[in-house]
Design a protein around this motif. Sequence first.
Motif, PDB file in Angstrom:
ATOM      1  N   THR A  37       0.883  -0.977  -0.102  1.00 34.21           N
ATOM      2  CA  THR A  37       0.085  -0.022  -0.052  1.00 34.21           C
ATOM      3  C   THR A  37       1.039   1.103  -0.042  1.00 34.21           C
ATOM      4  O   THR A  37       1.757   1.111   0.460  1.00 34.21           O
ATOM      5  CB  THR A  37      -1.009   0.093   1.049  1.00 34.21           C
ATOM      6  OG1 THR A  37      -1.646   1.243   1.501  1.00 34.21           O
ATOM      7  CG2 THR A  37      -0.100  -0.206   2.454  1.00 34.21           C
ATOM      8  N   SER A  38       0.348   2.418  -0.491  1.00 38.13           N
ATOM      9  CA  SER A  38       1.143   3.621  -0.545  1.00 38.13           C
ATOM     10  C   SER A  38       0.544   4.514   0.428  1.00 38.13           C
ATOM     11  O   SER A  38       1.050   5.513   0.508  1.00 38.13           O
ATOM     12  CB  SER A  38       0.640   4.227  -2.127  1.00 38.13           C
ATOM     13  OG  SER A  38      -0.411   4.408  -2.350  1.00 38.13           O
ATOM     14  N   GLN A  39      -0.504   4.007   1.378  1.00 40.45           N
ATOM     15  CA  GLN A  39      -1.111   4.976   2.277  1.00 40.45           C
ATOM     16  C   GLN A  39      -0.150   5.006   3.252  1.00 40.45           C
ATOM     17  O   GLN A  39       0.757   4.142   3.971  1.00 40.45           O
ATOM     18  CB  GLN A  39      -2.110   4.481   2.516  1.00 40.45           C
ATOM     19  CG  GLN A  39      -3.600   4.333   1.824  1.00 40.45           C
ATOM     20  CD  GLN A  39      -4.784   3.965   2.443  1.00 40.45           C
ATOM     21  OE1 GLN A  39      -4.852   3.637   3.493  1.00 40.45           O
ATOM     22  NE2 GLN A  39      -5.974   4.111   1.614  1.00 40.45           N
ATOM     23  N   PRO A  40       0.067   6.321   4.044  1.00 37.54           N
ATOM     24  CA  PRO A  40       0.830   6.633   5.000  1.00 37.54           C
ATOM     25  C   PRO A  40       0.482   5.761   6.117  1.00 37.54           C
ATOM     26  O   PRO A  40      -0.766   5.468   6.373  1.00 37.54           O
ATOM     27  CB  PRO A  40       0.705   8.081   5.431  1.00 37.54           C
ATOM     28  CG  PRO A  40      -0.673   8.302   4.708  1.00 37.54           C
ATOM     29  CD  PRO A  40      -0.796   7.613   3.496  1.00 37.54           C
ATOM     30  N   GLU A  41       1.966   5.278   7.029  1.00 36.74           N
ATOM     31  CA  GLU A  41       1.314   4.507   8.179  1.00 36.74           C
ATOM     32  C   GLU A  41       1.905   5.167   9.509  1.00 36.74           C
ATOM     33  O   GLU A  41       3.045   5.666   9.339  1.00 36.74           O
ATOM     34  CB  GLU A  41       1.859   3.087   7.755  1.00 36.74           C
ATOM     35  CG  GLU A  41       1.267   2.274   6.971  1.00 36.74           C
ATOM     36  CD  GLU A  41       1.932   1.086   6.285  1.00 36.74           C
ATOM     37  OE1 GLU A  41       1.187   0.419   5.435  1.00 36.74           O
ATOM     38  OE2 GLU A  41       2.832   0.612   7.065  1.00 36.74           O
ATOM     39  N   LEU A  87      -4.791   6.252   6.176  1.00 35.33           N
ATOM     40  CA  LEU A  87      -4.006   5.804   6.658  1.00 35.33           C
ATOM     41  C   LEU A  87      -4.004   4.554   7.395  1.00 35.33           C
ATOM     42  O   LEU A  87      -5.215   4.206   7.556  1.00 35.33           O
ATOM     43  CB  LEU A  87      -3.428   7.182   7.555  1.00 35.33           C
ATOM     44  CG  LEU A  87      -4.360   7.405   8.791  1.00 35.33           C
ATOM     45  CD1 LEU A  87      -3.714   6.719  10.158  1.00 35.33           C
ATOM     46  CD2 LEU A  87      -4.535   8.945   8.965  1.00 35.33           C
ATOM     47  N   ARG A 119       9.794  -0.488   5.399  1.00 33.43           N
ATOM     48  CA  ARG A 119       8.556   0.133   5.143  1.00 33.43           C
ATOM     49  C   ARG A 119       8.766   1.519   4.768  1.00 33.43           C
ATOM     50  O   ARG A 119       8.747   2.437   5.469  1.00 33.43           O
ATOM     51  CB  ARG A 119       7.601   0.048   6.306  1.00 33.43           C
ATOM     52  CG  ARG A 119       6.180   0.040   6.035  1.00 33.43           C
ATOM     53  CD  ARG A 119       5.698  -1.226   5.464  1.00 33.43           C
ATOM     54  NE  ARG A 119       4.137  -1.368   4.986  1.00 33.43           N
ATOM     55  CZ  ARG A 119       3.550  -2.309   4.191  1.00 33.43           C
ATOM     56  NH1 ARG A 119       4.240  -2.872   3.645  1.00 33.43           N
ATOM     57  NH2 ARG A 119       2.189  -2.026   4.033  1.00 33.43           N
ATOM     58  N   PRO A 120       8.674   1.926   3.250  1.00 34.90           N
ATOM     59  CA  PRO A 120       8.986   2.999   2.682  1.00 34.90           C
ATOM     60  C   PRO A 120       7.809   4.122   3.150  1.00 34.90           C
ATOM     61  O   PRO A 120       8.014   5.234   3.141  1.00 34.90           O
ATOM     62  CB  PRO A 120       8.844   3.109   1.413  1.00 34.90           C
ATOM     63  CG  PRO A 120       8.208   1.608   0.920  1.00 34.90           C
ATOM     64  CD  PRO A 120       8.503   0.846   2.310  1.00 34.90           C
ATOM     65  N   ASN A 121       6.698   3.759   3.436  1.00 36.03           N
ATOM     66  CA  ASN A 121       5.628   4.572   3.492  1.00 36.03           C
ATOM     67  C   ASN A 121       5.314   4.800   5.232  1.00 36.03           C
ATOM     68  O   ASN A 121       4.362   5.480   5.562  1.00 36.03           O
ATOM     69  CB  ASN A 121       4.048   4.267   2.880  1.00 36.03           C
ATOM     70  CG  ASN A 121       3.811   2.611   3.190  1.00 36.03           C
ATOM     71  OD1 ASN A 121       4.873   1.931   3.424  1.00 36.03           O
ATOM     72  ND2 ASN A 121       2.515   2.375   3.368  1.00 36.03           N
ATOM     73  N   LYS A 123       5.769   6.643   8.300  1.00 33.59           N
ATOM     74  CA  LYS A 123       6.066   7.805   8.628  1.00 33.59           C
ATOM     75  C   LYS A 123       6.444   8.024  10.042  1.00 33.59           C
ATOM     76  O   LYS A 123       7.251   9.008  10.326  1.00 33.59           O
ATOM     77  CB  LYS A 123       4.675   8.712   8.340  1.00 33.59           C
ATOM     78  CG  LYS A 123       4.044   8.815   6.897  1.00 33.59           C
ATOM     79  CD  LYS A 123       4.934   9.353   6.090  1.00 33.59           C
ATOM     80  CE  LYS A 123       4.184   9.488   4.710  1.00 33.59           C
ATOM     81  NZ  LYS A 123       5.358   9.820   3.775  1.00 33.59           N
ATOM     82  N   CYS A 211       1.378  12.275   8.895  1.00 31.99           N
ATOM     83  CA  CYS A 211       0.598  11.440   7.753  1.00 31.99           C
ATOM     84  C   CYS A 211       0.390  12.500   6.793  1.00 31.99           C
ATOM     85  O   CYS A 211       0.051  12.001   5.773  1.00 31.99           O
ATOM     86  CB  CYS A 211      -0.430  10.571   8.314  1.00 31.99           C
ATOM     87  SG  CYS A 211       0.400   9.023   8.884  1.00 31.99           S
TER      88      CYS A 211
END
Length: 215
Positions: A37-41, A87, A119-121, A123, A211
């Motif tokens: 997923t590209s959603q912020p975490e 998110l 985990r690139p996304n 935050k 986020c």
Amino acid sequence: MTESPYDDETLEAGRLLFARAATFVMGAAKVEQLPDTSQPEVAFAGRSNVGKSSLINAVVGMKALARASNEPGRTREVNFFNVNGQLHLVDLPGYGWAKASKVTVKKFQNLGRDYLRGRPNLKRAYLLIDARHGLKEVDKEPMDALDVAAVSYQIVLTKADKIKPAELAKVIEATQAGVKKRPAAHPLVLATSSETGFGIAELRAEIMRVCEVTP
């Protein structure tokens, strides 16, 4: 006690964001199972009895979204919760005491570390510390790991209602001093209580800010 670092408008926006639907997405038992997923975490980490599930439930205003247990160390997976399709809140396996074999404990603790490293996304990681005890020797290992991995993290004191305000102020001051020279640590220490709701508005506002989402 220190004043809130957020204005009323920001606190209200945080309240509105987390008043929206929050749902359990999945639990990953292996790195390969982590959702793409590209959603912020933001991730919640801490000792097995620090109250992670209770804090997540308080943030989303639900009693049983994250499964709290009277038996510390029950979280063996990386659990994902989605907030309004914007998110993810991520509940990581606890470190420290857990009622499981050493092999099992190491397996699910390593899973949490693998998640944090890759985990690139992600935050921010919120490292939960019991306000009654403050930073302990056992907390240094995850802080070292987060520093080395260059993962931004912030200390969140839990169970702040269990001690007197003057004692809490001292714990906050000592904790801020304890993370001052750590490269990946956020300087602001948040104090919370899942039972009374103390500090939850500030934590919501911080999550919303980091986020970069709005309600």
